[in-house]
Scaffold this motif. Sequence first.
Motif, PDB file in Angstrom:
ATOM      1  N   ALA A 101       8.442  11.288  -6.688  1.00  0.00           N
ATOM      2  CA  ALA A 101       9.757  11.058  -6.102  1.00  0.00           C
ATOM      3  C   ALA A 101      10.562  10.066  -6.944  1.00  0.00           C
ATOM      4  N   ARG A 102       9.913   9.035  -7.451  1.00  0.00           N
ATOM      5  CA  ARG A 102      10.629   8.041  -8.262  1.00  0.00           C
ATOM      6  C   ARG A 102      11.168   8.647  -9.549  1.00  0.00           C
ATOM      7  N   LEU A 103      10.301   9.412 -10.252  1.00  0.00           N
ATOM      8  CA  LEU A 103      10.738  10.037 -11.500  1.00  0.00           C
ATOM      9  C   LEU A 103      11.829  11.071 -11.262  1.00  0.00           C
ATOM     10  N   ALA A 104      11.679  11.845 -10.165  1.00  0.00           N
ATOM     11  CA  ALA A 104      12.697  12.852  -9.852  1.00  0.00           C
ATOM     12  C   ALA A 104      14.044  12.182  -9.544  1.00  0.00           C
ATOM     13  N   LEU A 105      14.028  11.127  -8.743  1.00  0.00           N
ATOM     14  CA  LEU A 105      15.268  10.403  -8.451  1.00  0.00           C
ATOM     15  C   LEU A 105      15.888   9.837  -9.721  1.00  0.00           C
ATOM     16  N   HIS A 106      15.032   9.323 -10.612  1.00  0.00           N
ATOM     17  CA  HIS A 106      15.547   8.760 -11.863  1.00  0.00           C
ATOM     18  C   HIS A 106      16.267   9.834 -12.673  1.00  0.00           C
ATOM     19  N   GLN A 107      15.670  11.021 -12.797  1.00  0.00           N
ATOM     20  CA  GLN A 107      16.308  12.090 -13.560  1.00  0.00           C
ATOM     21  C   GLN A 107      17.582  12.587 -12.882  1.00  0.00           C
ATOM     22  N   LEU A 108      17.548  12.712 -11.545  1.00  0.00           N
ATOM     23  CA  LEU A 108      18.736  13.185 -10.822  1.00  0.00           C
ATOM     24  C   LEU A 108      19.896  12.201 -10.973  1.00  0.00           C
TER      25      LEU A 108
ATOM     26  N   LEU B 120      10.884   4.222  -1.204  1.00  0.00           N
ATOM     27  CA  LEU B 120      10.104   5.461  -1.173  1.00  0.00           C
ATOM     28  C   LEU B 120       8.782   5.143  -0.496  1.00  0.00           C
ATOM     29  N   SER B 121       8.551   5.753   0.675  1.00  0.00           N
ATOM     30  CA  SER B 121       7.382   5.410   1.481  1.00  0.00           C
ATOM     31  C   SER B 121       6.433   6.590   1.572  1.00  0.00           C
ATOM     32  N   ALA B 122       5.174   6.392   1.136  1.00  0.00           N
ATOM     33  CA  ALA B 122       4.121   7.401   1.258  1.00  0.00           C
ATOM     34  C   ALA B 122       2.810   6.747   0.866  1.00  0.00           C
ATOM     35  N   PHE B 123       1.717   7.172   1.518  1.00  0.00           N
ATOM     36  CA  PHE B 123       0.426   6.585   1.194  1.00  0.00           C
ATOM     37  C   PHE B 123      -0.209   7.230  -0.035  1.00  0.00           C
ATOM     38  N   ASP B 124       0.353   8.341  -0.534  1.00  0.00           N
ATOM     39  CA  ASP B 124      -0.135   8.966  -1.763  1.00  0.00           C
ATOM     40  C   ASP B 124       0.675   8.413  -2.925  1.00  0.00           C
ATOM     41  N   PRO B 125       0.079   7.608  -3.807  1.00  0.00           N
ATOM     42  CA  PRO B 125       0.850   6.995  -4.900  1.00  0.00           C
ATOM     43  C   PRO B 125       1.381   8.019  -5.892  1.00  0.00           C
ATOM     44  N   VAL B 126       0.700   9.162  -6.048  1.00  0.00           N
ATOM     45  CA  VAL B 126       1.189  10.197  -6.970  1.00  0.00           C
ATOM     46  C   VAL B 126       2.477  10.796  -6.431  1.00  0.00           C
TER      47      VAL B 126
ATOM     48  N   ASN C 113       0.796  -1.227   0.000  1.00  0.00           N
ATOM     49  CA  ASN C 113       0.000   0.000   0.000  1.00  0.00           C
ATOM     50  C   ASN C 113       0.825   1.274   0.000  1.00  0.00           C
ATOM     51  N   ALA C 114       2.082   1.242   0.456  1.00  0.00           N
ATOM     52  CA  ALA C 114       2.740   2.512   0.739  1.00  0.00           C
ATOM     53  C   ALA C 114       4.188   2.582   0.325  1.00  0.00           C
ATOM     54  N   VAL C 115       4.769   1.621  -0.343  1.00  0.00           N
ATOM     55  CA  VAL C 115       6.202   1.605  -0.594  1.00  0.00           C
ATOM     56  C   VAL C 115       6.466   1.359  -2.069  1.00  0.00           C
ATOM     57  N   THR C 116       7.437   2.120  -2.624  1.00  0.00           N
ATOM     58  CA  THR C 116       7.952   1.902  -3.968  1.00  0.00           C
ATOM     59  C   THR C 116       9.454   1.687  -3.868  1.00  0.00           C
ATOM     60  N   VAL C 117       9.961   0.677  -4.553  1.00  0.00           N
ATOM     61  CA  VAL C 117      11.393   0.372  -4.526  1.00  0.00           C
ATOM     62  C   VAL C 117      12.058   1.043  -5.724  1.00  0.00           C
TER      63      VAL C 117
END
Length: 511
Positions: A257-264, A246-252, A200-204
């Motif tokens: 955060a995932r896209l920003a980390l990817h670009q950085l 990346l932990s947050a209950f808001d998937p957006v 529910n709340a984590v993206t790797v």
Amino acid sequence: MEIILSILLPAVASFALAYYVGNNIILKKRREEILKNAELEGENIKKEKIFQAKEKFLQLKSEHEQQIMEKTGLVTQHENRLKQRELILNQQASELQRKQKETDSLKEHIKAQLEHLEKKQEDYEKLRIEAIQKIENIAGLSALDAKNQLIETMRAEAKSESMSYISEVMDEARLTASKEAKRIVINTIQRIAPETAIENAVTVFHIESDEIKGRIIGREGRNIRALEAATGVEIVVDDTPEAILLSAFDPVRREVARLALHQLVTDGRIHPARIEEVVTKVQKQLEDEIMETGKRTCIDLGVHGLHAELVKLIGRMKYRSSYGQNLLQHSREVANISSTLASELGLNPKVAKRAGLLHDIGKVSDEDPELPHAILGMKLAEKYKEKPEICNAIGSHHEEVEMNSLIAPLVLVSDAISGARPGARREVIESYIKRLKEMEDLALSYPGVTKTYAIQAGRELRVIVGSEQVSDQDSEQLSLDIARKIQDEMVYPGQVKITVIRETRAVSFAK
């Protein structure tokens, strides 16, 4: 001339008369011959037809006799079968009569044995009473006094032995308690945590090396703090190799955060100012992508004329899941199922598809999260000028609002079909706990049961019964009854082991 004519005319007349008479005689003879030939030919034809009729009669007679023989053979076969069946039935009847006689004889024998046992029981009871009276006379004590003395003696011995046993158990428990507690906690985390927090709340976010992980953290953690402040996502950097959580209950937010980390990471320049710039850019890109996803979904389904905010909410469904099922995919399924059902029932398929697509928009809205998502979705549809029947279908798809249109039950049924199909959703912790609680309550409903514990993720149910109310034989029957009732009334994966524990405890207090 007159003389010639007078001579010729009679001669011609005579010749004509002679010719006529001769011709008649010839014709008469021919007619007689023809009649004679015709009679002969008719006689021949008659004889031939009579012969053919006789042959046909003989052929039909032969065929008829053959059919009669075949039918006679069939009848004979049926008679033989009936005789065999009659013989078998007679044998079975004889066997049943024999068994009935044996059963009657056995009943008589059992009855006699029971009467004999009852008589023996009465004799035994008389002898027991006489023996007790003799023992009391010899010992000078009543049975109750002797029993009390024996109990006191056994109590003292049991107390000494139990204290020694308790001491040994306590020592062993101190040695194994820490190890056992760790094992239980680890098993619990392995069984439950992946189904709740990670789902529910984590993206790797995968990285190539730990050097990049250090650059993401920054000097004294300034980069990671700036990223958390800009995105509203908690970034967990632990010992997991080549991965950041990346932990947050808001998937957006997690997606930003995932896209920003990817670009950085791709660009290589990671510092607070650059982080804020990239996050702002990614947020704008994601908003555009969300809107584009919503528009593409509406075009694919043929739903037109939606308000821009509703299209945006549809796009946000792509980044939301419900019980492990992607919300956008679920809404598309509901829309298509509703449209198909409406077409079969002669209703408007476009209205049904529109209501099915919008039925869960309340789950992705940021407005008034305390409201049930169906009610919130209905209010949003009303706000953006959707038709009343569509608003009612959205608000009533969980029966929180009364249905007042024919489209509403179609959306409810379609939502249930999409969510309940095999593989659509996974069981979550709430339903898991509810199932275990129902299992324990079911066992507690039986008389004599004092405590119940569902262990091993619901694969074993331990039932503790009172020794005064339930005997050893009753314990076996209770285990079978509980297992049968769980099998008939509950839905559960695998199999459930029912263990009934009956123990006798003696408790005393030192004052």
